[in-house]
Enzyme design. Structure first.
Site, short mmCIF file in Angstrom:
data_model
loop_
_atom_site.label_atom_id
_atom_site.label_comp_id
_atom_site.label_asym_id
_atom_site.label_seq_id
_atom_site.Cartn_x
_atom_site.Cartn_y
_atom_site.Cartn_z
N ASN A 8 48.66 -0.06 0.17
CA ASN A 8 47.82 0.80 -0.66
C ASN A 8 48.69 1.99 -1.08
O ASN A 8 48.89 2.91 -0.30
CB ASN A 8 46.59 1.26 0.13
CG ASN A 8 45.77 2.28 -0.63
OD1 ASN A 8 45.94 2.43 -1.85
ND2 ASN A 8 44.86 2.96 0.07
N TRP A 9 49.18 1.93 -2.30
CA TRP A 9 50.06 3.01 -2.76
C TRP A 9 49.32 4.30 -3.03
O TRP A 9 49.93 5.35 -3.23
CB TRP A 9 50.75 2.60 -4.07
CG TRP A 9 51.73 1.47 -3.97
CD1 TRP A 9 52.12 0.79 -2.84
CD2 TRP A 9 52.46 0.89 -5.06
NE1 TRP A 9 53.03 -0.18 -3.16
CE2 TRP A 9 53.26 -0.14 -4.52
CE3 TRP A 9 52.50 1.13 -6.43
CZ2 TRP A 9 54.10 -0.92 -5.31
CZ3 TRP A 9 53.34 0.36 -7.22
CH2 TRP A 9 54.14 -0.65 -6.66
N LYS A 10 48.00 4.23 -3.13
CA LYS A 10 47.19 5.40 -3.51
C LYS A 10 47.70 5.93 -4.86
O LYS A 10 48.14 5.14 -5.70
CB LYS A 10 47.21 6.45 -2.41
CG LYS A 10 46.88 5.83 -1.05
CD LYS A 10 46.57 6.84 0.00
CE LYS A 10 46.23 6.10 1.29
NZ LYS A 10 45.75 6.99 2.34
N HIS A 94 37.17 3.01 -0.66
CA HIS A 94 38.13 3.71 0.20
C HIS A 94 37.57 5.10 0.54
O HIS A 94 36.95 5.75 -0.31
CB HIS A 94 39.49 3.84 -0.51
CG HIS A 94 40.55 4.33 0.41
ND1 HIS A 94 40.67 5.66 0.75
CD2 HIS A 94 41.52 3.68 1.10
CE1 HIS A 94 41.67 5.79 1.61
NE2 HIS A 94 42.20 4.60 1.83
N GLU A 96 38.81 7.93 0.70
CA GLU A 96 39.21 9.04 -0.17
C GLU A 96 38.31 9.10 -1.40
O GLU A 96 38.02 10.18 -1.92
CB GLU A 96 40.69 8.90 -0.55
CG GLU A 96 41.60 9.26 0.63
CD GLU A 96 42.93 8.53 0.65
OE1 GLU A 96 43.32 7.93 -0.36
OE2 GLU A 96 43.58 8.57 1.72
N GLU A 166 38.83 1.50 8.49
CA GLU A 166 39.75 2.62 8.36
C GLU A 166 39.07 3.90 8.86
O GLU A 166 38.36 4.56 8.08
CB GLU A 166 40.16 2.81 6.90
CG GLU A 166 40.96 1.67 6.34
CD GLU A 166 41.86 2.14 5.21
OE1 GLU A 166 43.08 1.97 5.33
OE2 GLU A 166 41.36 2.70 4.22
N GLY A 172 46.50 8.73 7.19
CA GLY A 172 47.54 9.69 6.78
C GLY A 172 47.79 10.80 7.78
O GLY A 172 48.41 11.81 7.45
N SER A 212 47.33 5.08 9.50
CA SER A 212 48.60 5.40 10.16
C SER A 212 49.30 4.18 10.76
O SER A 212 49.95 4.28 11.81
CB SER A 212 48.40 6.49 11.21
OG SER A 212 47.98 7.70 10.59
N GLY A 233 49.00 2.56 3.99
CA GLY A 233 49.22 3.58 2.96
C GLY A 233 50.64 4.09 2.97
O GLY A 233 51.56 3.49 2.41
N GLY A 234 50.86 5.21 3.66
CA GLY A 234 52.17 5.88 3.67
C GLY A 234 53.35 4.96 3.94
O GLY A 234 54.40 5.06 3.29
#
Ligand code: PGA
Length: 252
Positions: A8-10, A94, A96, A166, A172, A212, A233-234
């Protein structure tokens, strides 16, 4: 069930960098027994598709879609439009988007159903906040989000829903959820869809963990019963690092 890892590049990587990421990642050796997908920003779908060509690994995914197929919805993107890029899966709900863009359970349910109807697998994200966990209400929150999201959904061989647990506090933050706590949440999610759709779907529908995840802790999740993969993600932003993570996920 084959494991699935989704990047997930966001809101990272416009078309130029997306193309470069895909070209670099295609040089990575990937385990044969692993499904891999990338959820890229909508504006980068064309570039990612161009760099992928006809390759189906990684599968191309999106991060969001609207529930109508066309019309006066300024700024929105429909599942039908995503299909034109060969998108096979798309995130829905998601945290966010729930917390910063006001996405409600009802909206998530409509998005998930519209995606499935279009033939795109919805990846439904659920998870409790830190406050909910501290109150002992984590599983309750996860169950209620799951139940709301599957209202208009059905198991479907073509566009099988995927769930991603999640926990909001783990996203993150570097505070990854203990695999045993994740396991309990995964059981809660399974409990909801099995009650709605029937026991035979237990082994047909994947429930991923996200929050994470990195190349060091991925093995702990992948070896925990009931965890069928990860939403990353990250640690997906560097193509070589993500390749390493994928290799660590499924031992050769
Ligand atoms: P993270 O994000 O891996 O950076 O914690 C996961 C996600 O939000 O999907």
């Amino acid at each position: 069930m084959r494991k699935l890892i989704i990047a997930n590049w966001k809101m990272h990587y416009g078309p130029v960098k997306a193309g470069a990421w895909v070209r670099a990642f295609r040089r990575e050796r990937l385990p044969k027994d692993l499904d891999v997908a990338i959820a890229v920003p909508a504006v980068s779908l064309a570039a990612a598709r161009a760099s992928l060509g006809r390759a189906t690994i990684p599968a191309l995914g999106a991060q969001n879609a609207f529930w109508e197929s066309q019309g006066a919805y300024t700024g929105e993107i429909s599942p039908a439009m995503l299909l034109e890029f060969g998108v096979t899966m798309c995130l829905a709900g998601h945290s966010e988007r729930r917390s910063q863009l006001g996405e409600t359970d009802e909206m998530v349910a409509k998005k998930a159903a519209a995606l499935q109807k279009a033939g795109i697998a919805p990846v439904i994200c659920v998870g409790e906040t830190d406050a909910e966990r501290k109150k002992g209400a984590a599983l309750k929150a996860v169950r209620s989000q799951t139940l709301a999201a599957i209202k208009n959904l059905k198991p479907d061989g073509q566009a099988q829903p995927v769930f991603a647990y999640e926990p909001v506090w783990a996203i993150g933050t570097g505070r990854a959820c203990h695999p045993e706590d994740a396991k309990a949440a995964h059981e809660a999610i399974r409990g909801v869809f099995v009650k709605t759709w029937g026991a035979k779907w237990t082994h047909e529908i994947r429930v991923l963990y996200g929050g994470s995840v990195d190349a060091r802790n991925i093995t702990d999740y992948m070896t925990t019963t009931g965890i069928d993969g990860a939403l990353v993600g990250g640690s997906s932003l560097d193509p070589r690092g993500f390749g390493l993570l994928c290799r660590a996920a499924v031992p050769a």
